[in-house]
Scaffold this motif. Structure first.
Motif, PDB file in Angstrom:
ATOM      1  N   ILE A  81     -25.650 105.392   5.923  1.00 31.03           N
ATOM      2  CA  ILE A  81     -26.614 105.602   7.011  1.00 31.03           C
ATOM      3  C   ILE A  81     -27.407 104.318   7.251  1.00 31.03           C
ATOM      4  CG2 ILE A  81     -28.544 107.018   7.832  1.00 31.03           C
ATOM      5  CD1 ILE A  81     -27.324 109.319   6.163  1.00 31.03           C
ATOM      6  N   GLY A  82     -27.273 103.764   8.454  1.00 30.54           N
ATOM      7  CA  GLY A  82     -27.919 102.500   8.813  1.00 30.54           C
ATOM      8  C   GLY A  82     -29.347 102.722   9.298  1.00 30.54           C
TER       9      GLY A  82
ATOM     10  N   ASN B  62     -15.138 107.696  21.620  1.00 26.53           N
ATOM     11  CA  ASN B  62     -15.531 107.589  20.212  1.00 26.53           C
ATOM     12  C   ASN B  62     -16.545 108.667  19.838  1.00 26.53           C
ATOM     13  OD1 ASN B  62     -13.794 105.549  19.425  1.00 26.53           O
ATOM     14  ND2 ASN B  62     -15.111 103.993  20.359  1.00 26.53           N
ATOM     15  N   ILE B  63     -17.335 109.102  20.811  1.00 27.15           N
ATOM     16  CA  ILE B  63     -18.277 110.194  20.545  1.00 27.15           C
ATOM     17  C   ILE B  63     -17.508 111.497  20.326  1.00 27.15           C
ATOM     18  CG2 ILE B  63     -20.137 111.601  21.570  1.00 27.15           C
ATOM     19  CD1 ILE B  63     -20.946 108.761  20.547  1.00 27.15           C
ATOM     20  N   ILE B  64     -16.552 111.776  21.214  1.00 25.00           N
ATOM     21  CA  ILE B  64     -15.777 113.025  21.062  1.00 25.00           C
ATOM     22  C   ILE B  64     -15.051 113.032  19.713  1.00 25.00           C
ATOM     23  CG2 ILE B  64     -13.804 114.341  21.958  1.00 25.00           C
ATOM     24  CD1 ILE B  64     -14.660 113.666  24.752  1.00 25.00           C
ATOM     25  N   LEU B  65     -14.388 111.920  19.387  1.00 26.04           N
ATOM     26  CA  LEU B  65     -13.596 111.867  18.151  1.00 26.04           C
ATOM     27  C   LEU B  65     -14.491 112.053  16.921  1.00 26.04           C
ATOM     28  CD1 LEU B  65     -11.209 108.859  18.916  1.00 26.04           C
ATOM     29  CD2 LEU B  65     -10.658 111.291  19.011  1.00 26.04           C
ATOM     30  N   ASN B  66     -15.613 111.352  16.890  1.00 25.66           N
ATOM     31  CA  ASN B  66     -16.484 111.426  15.714  1.00 25.66           C
ATOM     32  C   ASN B  66     -17.225 112.757  15.626  1.00 25.66           C
ATOM     33  OD1 ASN B  66     -16.540 108.807  14.047  1.00 25.66           O
ATOM     34  ND2 ASN B  66     -16.519 108.074  16.149  1.00 25.66           N
ATOM     35  N   PHE B  67     -17.636 113.280  16.770  1.00 28.50           N
ATOM     36  CA  PHE B  67     -18.344 114.572  16.789  1.00 28.50           C
ATOM     37  C   PHE B  67     -17.441 115.666  16.207  1.00 28.50           C
ATOM     38  CE2 PHE B  67     -19.872 118.231  19.643  1.00 28.50           C
ATOM     39  CZ  PHE B  67     -21.012 118.470  18.896  1.00 28.50           C
TER      40      PHE B  67
ATOM     41  N   TYR C  60     -25.482 106.302  12.360  1.00 32.54           N
ATOM     42  CA  TYR C  60     -26.890 106.540  12.733  1.00 32.54           C
ATOM     43  C   TYR C  60     -27.017 107.959  13.293  1.00 32.54           C
ATOM     44  CZ  TYR C  60     -26.421 101.455  12.874  1.00 32.54           C
ATOM     45  OH  TYR C  60     -26.123 100.149  12.569  1.00 32.54           O
ATOM     46  N   PRO C  61     -28.151 108.626  13.040  1.00 31.26           N
ATOM     47  CA  PRO C  61     -28.328 109.955  13.652  1.00 31.26           C
ATOM     48  C   PRO C  61     -28.381 109.828  15.172  1.00 31.26           C
ATOM     49  CG  PRO C  61     -30.256 109.323  12.318  1.00 31.26           C
ATOM     50  CD  PRO C  61     -29.298 108.197  12.247  1.00 31.26           C
ATOM     51  N   LEU C  62     -27.797 110.808  15.866  1.00 29.02           N
ATOM     52  CA  LEU C  62     -27.777 110.788  17.338  1.00 29.02           C
ATOM     53  C   LEU C  62     -28.373 112.110  17.835  1.00 29.02           C
ATOM     54  CD1 LEU C  62     -26.969 109.380  19.967  1.00 29.02           C
ATOM     55  CD2 LEU C  62     -24.637 110.198  19.653  1.00 29.02           C
ATOM     56  N   ASP C  63     -29.680 112.088  18.059  1.00 26.83           N
ATOM     57  CA  ASP C  63     -30.406 113.274  18.531  1.00 26.83           C
ATOM     58  C   ASP C  63     -30.992 112.962  19.907  1.00 26.83           C
ATOM     59  OD1 ASP C  63     -29.939 114.347  16.008  1.00 26.83           O
ATOM     60  OD2 ASP C  63     -31.820 113.598  15.199  1.00 26.83           O
ATOM     61  N   VAL C  64     -31.121 114.009  20.711  1.00 27.84           N
ATOM     62  CA  VAL C  64     -31.572 113.798  22.095  1.00 27.84           C
ATOM     63  C   VAL C  64     -32.814 114.624  22.395  1.00 27.84           C
ATOM     64  CG1 VAL C  64     -30.709 113.512  24.439  1.00 27.84           C
ATOM     65  CG2 VAL C  64     -29.090 113.880  22.589  1.00 27.84           C
ATOM     66  N   ASP C  65     -33.774 113.987  23.062  1.00 25.19           N
ATOM     67  CA  ASP C  65     -35.037 114.635  23.431  1.00 25.19           C
ATOM     68  C   ASP C  65     -35.153 114.766  24.953  1.00 25.19           C
ATOM     69  OD1 ASP C  65     -35.864 114.579  20.802  1.00 25.19           O
ATOM     70  OD2 ASP C  65     -37.168 112.833  21.046  1.00 25.19           O
ATOM     71  N   PHE C  66     -35.895 115.769  25.406  1.00 26.69           N
ATOM     72  CA  PHE C  66     -36.329 115.747  26.818  1.00 26.69           C
ATOM     73  C   PHE C  66     -37.844 115.727  26.840  1.00 26.69           C
ATOM     74  CE2 PHE C  66     -38.163 119.845  28.033  1.00 26.69           C
ATOM     75  CZ  PHE C  66     -37.811 120.646  26.953  1.00 26.69           C
ATOM     76  N   CYS C  67     -38.388 115.144  27.896  1.00 32.30           N
ATOM     77  CA  CYS C  67     -39.841 115.046  28.023  1.00 32.30           C
ATOM     78  C   CYS C  67     -40.309 116.169  28.931  1.00 32.30           C
ATOM     79  CB  CYS C  67     -40.213 113.686  28.624  1.00 32.30           C
ATOM     80  SG  CYS C  67     -41.948 113.579  29.092  1.00 32.30           S
ATOM     81  N   GLU C  68     -41.169 117.037  28.407  1.00 35.35           N
ATOM     82  CA  GLU C  68     -41.569 118.185  29.236  1.00 35.35           C
ATOM     83  C   GLU C  68     -42.551 117.787  30.339  1.00 35.35           C
ATOM     84  OE1 GLU C  68     -42.926 120.565  25.781  1.00 35.35           O
ATOM     85  OE2 GLU C  68     -44.821 120.701  26.875  1.00 35.35           O
TER      86      GLU C  68
ATOM     87  N   LEU D 212     -30.693 118.585  21.194  1.00 39.26           N
ATOM     88  CA  LEU D 212     -29.276 118.453  20.824  1.00 39.26           C
ATOM     89  C   LEU D 212     -29.155 117.423  19.721  1.00 39.26           C
ATOM     90  CD1 LEU D 212     -26.193 118.917  21.536  1.00 39.26           C
ATOM     91  CD2 LEU D 212     -26.405 117.006  23.118  1.00 39.26           C
ATOM     92  N   SER D 213     -28.296 117.738  18.736  1.00 38.39           N
ATOM     93  CA  SER D 213     -28.007 116.748  17.706  1.00 38.39           C
ATOM     94  C   SER D 213     -26.495 116.594  17.631  1.00 38.39           C
ATOM     95  CB  SER D 213     -28.547 117.212  16.362  1.00 38.39           C
ATOM     96  OG  SER D 213     -28.112 116.287  15.385  1.00 38.39           O
ATOM     97  N   LEU D 214     -26.022 115.372  17.849  1.00 37.33           N
ATOM     98  CA  LEU D 214     -24.581 115.120  17.746  1.00 37.33           C
ATOM     99  C   LEU D 214     -24.216 114.636  16.346  1.00 37.33           C
ATOM    100  CD1 LEU D 214     -23.947 113.539  21.272  1.00 37.33           C
ATOM    101  CD2 LEU D 214     -23.427 115.855  20.533  1.00 37.33           C
ATOM    102  N   GLY D 215     -25.189 114.654  15.442  1.00 37.68           N
ATOM    103  CA  GLY D 215     -24.916 114.292  14.048  1.00 37.68           C
ATOM    104  C   GLY D 215     -24.881 112.788  13.842  1.00 37.68           C
ATOM    105  N   LEU D 216     -24.352 112.387  12.692  1.00 37.35           N
ATOM    106  CA  LEU D 216     -24.287 110.951  12.398  1.00 37.35           C
ATOM    107  C   LEU D 216     -23.117 110.331  13.161  1.00 37.35           C
ATOM    108  CD1 LEU D 216     -24.875 111.233   8.568  1.00 37.35           C
ATOM    109  CD2 LEU D 216     -26.432 110.151  10.207  1.00 37.35           C
TER     110      LEU D 216
END
Ligand code: JHZ
Length: 432
Positions: free
Chosen positions: A21-22, A348-353, A66-74, A42-46
């Motif tokens: 983990i970087g 690469n996202i699809i493959l790793n996810f 690296y962790p790949l998590d996504v936020d929205f701003c309310e 949403l979390s797409l994981g490492l």
């Protein structure tokens, strides 16, 4: 709210023992409106770096995830990554090249044509392209007779562009680069940035830089994959560590206004699964067209500040994860040879996810010379040329460049007649 997919290295280490983990920075403030009302949906994981292709000799070296998590701003509807990987880690050496995708080349040619006509560019005007990559867009401005300047941080690509006579400054764009470019080349009549602003963490520096570099009546034109298309068509794989922001008009407009700029027009294109091209001017001269208010109203109606919008999207993404794994496992257990087509960052996202590694998918086809002969980040699948595919006997190709489905299916007519089937993952998992 997040589902447990690759949240730690347990499953990844089974096929990539070098994974670690970087370091990355955690973002707690909205890049557009500066509010702290961010919610992770949403979390797409490492994930490894989306364009972190490896040489054979690097496969046994430690590889950062690296962790790949996504936020929205309310508050404003901005969608942005929770984690930022240091830009120099991703962009100093770059393998994506616009020129490798014919539909992209055509799109950039048409973009230059319409901008030259709309803004009456000529031999006395200057067009500056930010994130100019291999200079494809610049070359089309140059062909139409206007002066050009590129600005890009990738050493390998900038060297090639300069060699081809497309003057390019090596820099990450921001206030400092804008001042330097202004001093050396003067202010621009138009500044373009196609698929670039989403990659930049500091929007205030980029927008105030654009203001510095633009003539008083100049226009700043940016293009980006559109958040609403992403939500409507489940294009979750456009979320990766390079795309720090999944952009929309409303939040963008807030950030521009804070920096003395204003949106004046918005156009929609089908490229990259649905993109917007927006036109921006200095506040003092801007006269917005109705399209700007129309888009802002549509985004509100679409619920871009509402939690439900994002929870629905995340649930579709998690369902896709299970469906694709089931399909590929079934095919490979039946002895079918499955490859992937289009070594895009998205791919690469699809493959790793979905943990689709080189033990399951043996080859990935791609037309980019910079990627051929390398191995995909994380999953370590060798990248081969389109010619090599013709020689191989594959049963199914997972179309990881689904945004170019029409062009790729057409050029593979002969392979398809010989039995090759394409698995199109997005907007819906289908086999053609
Ligand atoms: P492509 C790119 O993302 C780069 P990527 C960038 N990160 C960005 O912002 C977005 O676009 C919007 C290959 N190919 O462009 C070439 C074939 O092999 O969808 C590419 O490697 N044969 C700056 O990397 C890949 O597919 C073909 O016939 O996700 C497509 O990558 C064609 C047409 C393409 O995006």
């Amino acid at each position: 709210m997040t589902k447990h997919i690759n949240q730690d290295l347990t499953d990844i280490s089974k096929y990539n023992p070098q994974a670690f983990i970087g370091e990355c920075e955690e973002i707690t403030v909205c890049r557009a409106c500066h509010s702290t009302k961010l919610n992770t949906f949403l979390s797409l994981g490492l994930m490894p770096k989306p364009n972190g292709f490896l040489r054979k000799e690097d496969l046994k070296k430690p590889e950062p995830y690296y962790p790949l998590d996504v936020d929205f701003c309310e508050q404003c509807g901005q969608v942005q990554l929770k984690q930022v990987v240091k830009p120099s880690e991703m962009f100093d050496h770059y393998v994506y090249a616009s020129a490798a995708s014919t539909p992209m080349v055509t799109h950039l040619d048409e973009m230059a044509d319409s901008i030259v006509k709309r803004f009456k560019l000529n031999s006395k005007t200057l067009a500056i392209d930010i994130g100019s990559n291999d200079g494809t867009l610049l070359s089309f401005f140059k062909k139409r007779g206007t002066q050009i300047l590129g600005i890009d941080p990738a050493q390998n690509i900038v060297a090639e562009a300069n060699k081809a006579g497309l003057t390019t400054m090596l820099a990450f764009f921001g206030e400092a680069a804008a001042r330097k470019a202004k001093e050396q080349y003067g202010q621009a009549d138009v500044i373009t940035a196609a698929n670039v602003i989403a990659h930049i963490p500091d929007w205030d520096s980029v927008f105030s830089g654009a203001r510095i570099l633009l003539k008083e009546t100049g226009t700043f034109i940016i293009e980006f994959p559109y958040l609403v298309d992403m939500l409507d068509k489940m294009e979750f794989d456009t979320i990766y560590h390079e795309h720090l922001t999944m952009m929309a008009v409303s939040p963008l407009s807030v950030a521009l206004e804070r920096n003395g700029l204003k949106l004046v027009d918005v156009e929609h294109f089908t490229i990259h699964g649905g993109s917007l091209r927006v036109f921006i001017q200095k506040r003092e001269v801007a006269q917005p067209k109705n399209s700007v208010a129309d888009y802002i109203a549509q985004e509100k109606a679409h619920g871009i500040t509402e939690e439900k919008t994002y929870i629905d999207f995340a649930n579709k993404v998690y369902a896709f994860h299970d469906e694709l794994i089931e399909l590929v496992s079934k095919l490979t257990s039946e002895g079918k040879e499955v490859i992937a087509y289009g070594a895009s960052a998205k791919g690469n996202i699809i493959l790793n996810f979905c943990n689709l590694h080189s033990g399951l998918i043996h080859q990935m086809v791609d037309s980019t010379t910079y990627k051929q002969g390398l191995y995909t980040p994380g999953t370590h699948i060798p990248v081969i040329t389109e010619k090599e595919l013709e020689k191989r006997k594959a049963d199914y190709a997972l179309l990881t460049a689904w945004n170019f489905a029409d062009a790729i299916l057409k050029k593979n007519e002969a392979n398809r007649q010989q039995g090759l089937k394409f698995i199109v993952p997005i907007p819906e998992l289908t086999i053609v």
